[in-house]
Every structure is written in C-alpha cells, then in structure tokens.
Design a protein around this motif. Sequence first.
Motif, PDB file in Angstrom:
ATOM      1  N   GLU A 112      50.690  43.241  47.677  1.00 52.37           N
ATOM      2  CA  GLU A 112      50.123  43.095  49.023  1.00 52.37           C
ATOM      3  C   GLU A 112      49.829  41.631  49.320  1.00 52.37           C
ATOM      4  N   HIS A 113      49.242  40.918  48.347  1.00 52.40           N
ATOM      5  CA  HIS A 113      48.952  39.500  48.533  1.00 52.40           C
ATOM      6  C   HIS A 113      50.237  38.673  48.609  1.00 52.40           C
ATOM      7  N   ILE A 114      51.227  39.072  47.820  1.00 55.25           N
ATOM      8  CA  ILE A 114      52.513  38.360  47.856  1.00 55.25           C
ATOM      9  C   ILE A 114      53.155  38.512  49.230  1.00 55.25           C
ATOM     10  N   GLY A 115      53.089  39.712  49.795  1.00 52.26           N
ATOM     11  CA  GLY A 115      53.661  39.945  51.116  1.00 52.26           C
ATOM     12  C   GLY A 115      52.967  39.114  52.189  1.00 52.26           C
ATOM     13  N   GLU A 116      51.642  39.035  52.128  1.00 49.61           N
ATOM     14  CA  GLU A 116      50.902  38.231  53.097  1.00 49.61           C
ATOM     15  C   GLU A 116      51.245  36.750  52.962  1.00 49.61           C
TER      16      GLU A 116
END
Length: 281
Positions: A112-116
């Motif tokens: 999720e953090h990588i996507g953001e």
Amino acid sequence: MLLATLLTFVLSSALELRERMTEWLAHGEAWQVDEIPFTLMTLSLGLAWYARRRRLEASRLLAKNRELTQKLIALQDSERLALARELHDEFAQHCTAIRIEATYIQRSNSFEHIGEAARRAAASAQSLQEGVRRLVRRLRPAELDQLGLVAAMESLCEAWTTRSGVPCLFRSRGNLCQHSEAVDTTIYRVTQEALANVVRHANATRVHIELAATSEHLRLCVEDDGRGFSVAAPECGFGLLGASERAAALGGRLEAHSTPGEGTRIHMELPLLPELRAEAA
C-alpha cells in the motif's frame, strides 16, 4: 604643425614660390588655368567636410550598435537567469521528490505504501514533463512544429484577439511551405513582437497581418490603426531593433513606418534560398 608651417614659409621665401607661380599661371590666363588652385582648394575643403561628416555618422552608428549589443546581452543574461532559476526551483525539486520516493519504495515492505509512493513519483514526473514543455515553448514555439507556419500564425492571431479584444485579420499568399526553421521562427517571433507593441503602445482598434511569398522573397506586413510613434525617437524601439537583428541575420531587412496619430506599419522582407526560388518559379 608649427615647425612644418615655419619650414614652408622659409622654403617659399627662399625659392620665391609666389612669384614663380604667378609667372607660370600668367601663360594660362587665356584658358583660365590660374583658377585651378582655387577650385582644388574648394574641392579639398568639401572632401574634408564630407570625411568629417562620415566619421561622425560612423561614430554615432557605432555607439548605437554598442548600446544595442549591450541590451541584447543583458536580455540574454536575464533570460538565462530566469531559465536557471526555473530549472533549480522546479526541476530540481521534482527530481529530488522522485529520488525520495524511489528510495522509499526500495526500503518499504508495504504494498500500500509502495503504491502511494509510486503515485507521488508519477505526479512529480508529470509536473517535470510539463515544465520541460513550457521551457521548450519559450525557446521555440511548439505551434510551428505541430501546425506549420500558416496555421501557427492563424492560431497566434486568434489567441491574441481573444486576449486583447482587438480584431486581428491574417491573410497569406503564395507558397509558404518548406522554409527553414530559422525563417519560420523569425516570422513568428517578429509577429509576436509587433502584436505585443500594439497592446503596449498602439491603442489600436484593428490589426492586419499579411504574409506573402514571391519567387525571391518572403514578405511580412503588420499594420495597425493605433496612435503611432516617432521612429527616430532614441528611447523607443528596442523590440524593433531586436526584430531587425533577426531579419538581418537571415540576410533580410525590417522597416517600421509610423507617424504619431496615423498608425504603424511593420514590413519585413527575407530572401529565399536559391533552391526554394527555383521551386517557386
């Protein structure tokens, strides 16, 4: 100078030059030969006056060219400073942001953090691309590459009419294709400068632009019905001087015809390359 004068007096006295000249010229009285020295003296004075006038004119032109060169250098430095500031303030910021997001992606274990982080990096990359396009448009009009010269001129007139509220009529004649990039850019930039002057100074109600191609030349004419100006005024016309430099760099010429209260007419003429002349013929 004093020594030469004294030496001339001594030699003239010793050789009795005046008496000898009077005797020699007396034989030519019937043919008015004795008037030749006075004619030559008048000619010498005229040549000296003409040489002094040409020297003063050359000095004036040299001073004017020096002033123009200094202004052009200052303008170039100002433009380079603006570009450097934009590169540093905007591009460096986006590049730093992309590097930070890339480092964050490398170290993060959360999808999720990588996507953001990837979305933020993509937004920074898009802003960076838009900044590059903006700088490219400042260096070279994008409309010339996308639309061609005639369509770009029409688009320029339409956009200028929308912004200023003054009707701008554009007309083209002849074969206006297959010219060099330098010619197209010069025509476009000179038109921009002429329209900018109309907005700043002319207070006109209409503008006519004509671009024509003959067998030997390209002609651009920008005419308005504004207040006009004095072409000889030394404090006016830096933009026109820059436009004249553009035209001269391509072997052409630019002239401004204006009288206070009677509008302004900008006329530029550029020669065609030999191969384009043959094609036009």
